[in-house]
Design a protein around this motif. Structure first.
Motif, PDB file in Angstrom:
ATOM      1  N   GLU A 152       0.831  -1.204   0.000  1.00  0.00           N
ATOM      2  CA  GLU A 152       0.000   0.000   0.000  1.00  0.00           C
ATOM      3  C   GLU A 152       0.866   1.256   0.000  1.00  0.00           C
ATOM      4  O   GLU A 152       0.607   2.210  -0.738  1.00  0.00           O
ATOM      5  CB  GLU A 152      -0.913  -0.029   1.232  1.00  0.00           C
ATOM      6  CG  GLU A 152      -1.967   1.026   1.263  1.00  0.00           C
ATOM      7  CD  GLU A 152      -2.961   0.818   2.389  1.00  0.00           C
ATOM      8  OE1 GLU A 152      -3.383   1.829   2.988  1.00  0.00           O
ATOM      9  OE2 GLU A 152      -3.327  -0.346   2.693  1.00  0.00           O
ATOM     10  N   ALA A 153       1.914   1.254   0.816  1.00  0.00           N
ATOM     11  CA  ALA A 153       2.832   2.393   0.861  1.00  0.00           C
ATOM     12  C   ALA A 153       3.577   2.550  -0.463  1.00  0.00           C
ATOM     13  O   ALA A 153       3.707   3.658  -0.993  1.00  0.00           O
ATOM     14  CB  ALA A 153       3.828   2.223   2.010  1.00  0.00           C
ATOM     15  N   VAL A 154       4.044   1.441  -1.019  1.00  0.00           N
ATOM     16  CA  VAL A 154       4.776   1.481  -2.288  1.00  0.00           C
ATOM     17  C   VAL A 154       3.884   2.030  -3.400  1.00  0.00           C
ATOM     18  O   VAL A 154       4.318   2.860  -4.208  1.00  0.00           O
ATOM     19  CB  VAL A 154       5.334   0.084  -2.645  1.00  0.00           C
ATOM     20  CG1 VAL A 154       5.756   0.010  -4.099  1.00  0.00           C
ATOM     21  CG2 VAL A 154       6.505  -0.260  -1.723  1.00  0.00           C
ATOM     22  N   GLY A 181       2.983   6.409  -7.136  1.00  0.00           N
ATOM     23  CA  GLY A 181       2.083   7.379  -7.733  1.00  0.00           C
ATOM     24  C   GLY A 181       2.715   8.746  -7.853  1.00  0.00           C
ATOM     25  O   GLY A 181       2.486   9.477  -8.823  1.00  0.00           O
ATOM     26  N   VAL A 182       3.559   9.098  -6.896  1.00  0.00           N
ATOM     27  CA  VAL A 182       4.283  10.369  -6.915  1.00  0.00           C
ATOM     28  C   VAL A 182       5.560  10.244  -7.760  1.00  0.00           C
ATOM     29  O   VAL A 182       5.881  11.123  -8.551  1.00  0.00           O
ATOM     30  CB  VAL A 182       4.632  10.804  -5.474  1.00  0.00           C
ATOM     31  CG1 VAL A 182       5.507  12.036  -5.467  1.00  0.00           C
ATOM     32  CG2 VAL A 182       3.356  11.032  -4.665  1.00  0.00           C
ATOM     33  N   ALA A 183       6.285   9.145  -7.607  1.00  0.00           N
ATOM     34  CA  ALA A 183       7.591   8.972  -8.262  1.00  0.00           C
ATOM     35  C   ALA A 183       7.490   8.916  -9.783  1.00  0.00           C
ATOM     36  O   ALA A 183       8.435   9.309 -10.474  1.00  0.00           O
ATOM     37  CB  ALA A 183       8.275   7.706  -7.745  1.00  0.00           C
ATOM     38  N   PRO A 195      14.174   6.833 -13.947  1.00  0.00           N
ATOM     39  CA  PRO A 195      13.539   5.519 -13.831  1.00  0.00           C
ATOM     40  C   PRO A 195      13.548   5.042 -12.381  1.00  0.00           C
ATOM     41  O   PRO A 195      14.433   5.402 -11.605  1.00  0.00           O
ATOM     42  CB  PRO A 195      14.405   4.615 -14.717  1.00  0.00           C
ATOM     43  CG  PRO A 195      15.696   5.327 -14.897  1.00  0.00           C
ATOM     44  CD  PRO A 195      15.432   6.797 -14.692  1.00  0.00           C
ATOM     45  N   VAL A 196      12.569   4.235 -12.022  1.00  0.00           N
ATOM     46  CA  VAL A 196      12.455   3.687 -10.665  1.00  0.00           C
ATOM     47  C   VAL A 196      12.958   2.257 -10.673  1.00  0.00           C
ATOM     48  O   VAL A 196      12.587   1.458 -11.529  1.00  0.00           O
ATOM     49  CB  VAL A 196      10.995   3.730 -10.173  1.00  0.00           C
ATOM     50  CG1 VAL A 196      10.864   3.064  -8.806  1.00  0.00           C
ATOM     51  CG2 VAL A 196      10.476   5.164 -10.131  1.00  0.00           C
ATOM     52  N   ILE A 197      13.801   1.954  -9.681  1.00  0.00           N
ATOM     53  CA  ILE A 197      14.293   0.586  -9.504  1.00  0.00           C
ATOM     54  C   ILE A 197      14.153   0.203  -8.031  1.00  0.00           C
ATOM     55  O   ILE A 197      14.041   1.068  -7.166  1.00  0.00           O
ATOM     56  CB  ILE A 197      15.765   0.410  -9.954  1.00  0.00           C
ATOM     57  CG1 ILE A 197      16.736   1.303  -9.151  1.00  0.00           C
ATOM     58  CG2 ILE A 197      15.914   0.709 -11.437  1.00  0.00           C
ATOM     59  CD1 ILE A 197      17.570   0.536  -8.165  1.00  0.00           C
ATOM     60  N   ALA A 198      14.166  -1.084  -7.785  1.00  0.00           N
ATOM     61  CA  ALA A 198      14.257  -1.597  -6.414  1.00  0.00           C
ATOM     62  C   ALA A 198      15.398  -2.601  -6.398  1.00  0.00           C
ATOM     63  O   ALA A 198      15.521  -3.426  -7.305  1.00  0.00           O
ATOM     64  CB  ALA A 198      12.952  -2.255  -5.994  1.00  0.00           C
ATOM     65  N   ARG A 199      16.229  -2.498  -5.381  1.00  0.00           N
ATOM     66  CA  ARG A 199      17.321  -3.456  -5.195  1.00  0.00           C
ATOM     67  C   ARG A 199      16.855  -4.472  -4.153  1.00  0.00           C
ATOM     68  O   ARG A 199      16.552  -4.104  -3.023  1.00  0.00           O
ATOM     69  CB  ARG A 199      18.582  -2.745  -4.730  1.00  0.00           C
ATOM     70  CG  ARG A 199      19.095  -1.744  -5.744  1.00  0.00           C
ATOM     71  CD  ARG A 199      20.297  -0.991  -5.260  1.00  0.00           C
ATOM     72  NE  ARG A 199      19.947  -0.231  -4.061  1.00  0.00           N
ATOM     73  CZ  ARG A 199      20.777   0.596  -3.443  1.00  0.00           C
ATOM     74  NH1 ARG A 199      21.999   0.769  -3.892  1.00  0.00           N
ATOM     75  NH2 ARG A 199      20.394   1.249  -2.372  1.00  0.00           N
ATOM     76  N   ALA A 208       7.676  -5.718  -4.697  1.00  0.00           N
ATOM     77  CA  ALA A 208       8.110  -5.068  -5.943  1.00  0.00           C
ATOM     78  C   ALA A 208       7.261  -5.536  -7.123  1.00  0.00           C
ATOM     79  O   ALA A 208       6.768  -4.729  -7.913  1.00  0.00           O
ATOM     80  CB  ALA A 208       9.591  -5.342  -6.199  1.00  0.00           C
ATOM     81  N   ALA A 209       7.065  -6.835  -7.239  1.00  0.00           N
ATOM     82  CA  ALA A 209       6.266  -7.378  -8.342  1.00  0.00           C
ATOM     83  C   ALA A 209       4.819  -6.898  -8.255  1.00  0.00           C
ATOM     84  O   ALA A 209       4.211  -6.535  -9.264  1.00  0.00           O
ATOM     85  CB  ALA A 209       6.327  -8.900  -8.341  1.00  0.00           C
ATOM     86  N   GLY A 210       4.280  -6.868  -7.058  1.00  0.00           N
ATOM     87  CA  GLY A 210       2.909  -6.416  -6.867  1.00  0.00           C
ATOM     88  C   GLY A 210       2.705  -4.962  -7.251  1.00  0.00           C
ATOM     89  O   GLY A 210       1.609  -4.551  -7.622  1.00  0.00           O
ATOM     90  N   ALA A 211       3.784  -4.182  -7.182  1.00  0.00           N
ATOM     91  CA  ALA A 211       3.724  -2.766  -7.542  1.00  0.00           C
ATOM     92  C   ALA A 211       3.976  -2.543  -9.036  1.00  0.00           C
ATOM     93  O   ALA A 211       3.975  -1.407  -9.495  1.00  0.00           O
ATOM     94  CB  ALA A 211       4.742  -1.984  -6.719  1.00  0.00           C
ATOM     95  N   GLY A 212       4.210  -3.624  -9.766  1.00  0.00           N
ATOM     96  CA  GLY A 212       4.413  -3.495 -11.211  1.00  0.00           C
ATOM     97  C   GLY A 212       5.861  -3.478 -11.651  1.00  0.00           C
ATOM     98  O   GLY A 212       6.141  -3.337 -12.848  1.00  0.00           O
ATOM     99  N   LEU A 213       6.804  -3.625 -10.727  1.00  0.00           N
ATOM    100  CA  LEU A 213       8.207  -3.702 -11.123  1.00  0.00           C
ATOM    101  C   LEU A 213       8.489  -5.107 -11.641  1.00  0.00           C
ATOM    102  O   LEU A 213       7.864  -6.076 -11.206  1.00  0.00           O
ATOM    103  CB  LEU A 213       9.132  -3.370  -9.954  1.00  0.00           C
ATOM    104  CG  LEU A 213       9.258  -1.891  -9.626  1.00  0.00           C
ATOM    105  CD1 LEU A 213       8.081  -1.394  -8.807  1.00  0.00           C
ATOM    106  CD2 LEU A 213      10.555  -1.626  -8.870  1.00  0.00           C
TER     107      LEU A 213
END
Length: 163
Positions: free
Chosen positions: A107-109, A114-116, A122-126, A138-143
């Motif tokens: 939910e927080a991600v 939405g802002v980022a 580009p947005v990444i997650a390590r 990460a996957a649930g957020a579309g990454l």
């Protein structure tokens, strides 16, 4: 910023106590032990760094609380870092273990992304290979996994997920 269950706000120096509490928790930092801190001075320095990022870029890491509560349950946001010599927004989420398993990280991600998405990077997650829960967020957020961007990290391999 509000979500269905959370309030996200910019950090202030008074958040150093929560930064220390969560970042000295071995379980919260299990996959990133290099993020652990042990002293209030370290917590103040980390919090000050987050505040300075906000002042420079107008975005950064948010402090997370359940709506209607003053108790800080974690942090989530993006900051500018370099990946393969290019600027990117690194997505960060760390919640106290008591808040795990309830969908609050996702939910927080979602709110942060939405802002980022309006930023020019580009947005990444390590994500550490063994951190299945983080990969699920990460996957649930579309990454999606971007194996070609993987790098060695401070605490082991960084598997890169990209939006």
């Amino acid at each position: 910023m509000l979500t269905a269950r959370l309030e996200l706000r910019r950090p202030v120096l008074a958040d150093a106590a929560a930064v220390l509490r969560i970042h000295q928790d071995r379980l919260a930092c299990e996959h990133n032990p290099g993020d652990m801190i042990a002293t209030r001075t370290q917590a103040v320095e980390r919090c000050q760094g987050w505040i300075e990022h906000w002042e420079r870029y107008g975005f950064g890491y948010w402090v997370l609380r359940r709506r209607g509560s003053e108790h800080v349950i974690g942090f989530c946001g993006v900051k500018v870092v370099r990946l393969h010599d290019e600027p990117v927004l690194n997505l960060f989420y760390r919640l106290e273990p008591a808040a795990w398993g309830s969908g609050l990280a996702g939910e927080a991600v979602a709110a942060v992304l939405g802002v980022a998405r309006s930023e020019p990077y580009p947005v990444i997650a390590r994500v550490r290979p063994a951190n299945v829960a983080s990969a699920r967020v990460a996957a649930g957020a579309g990454l999606r996994r971007a194996e070609h961007l993987d790098t060695p990290g401070e605490d082991g391999p960084d598997w890169i997920w990209s939006l």
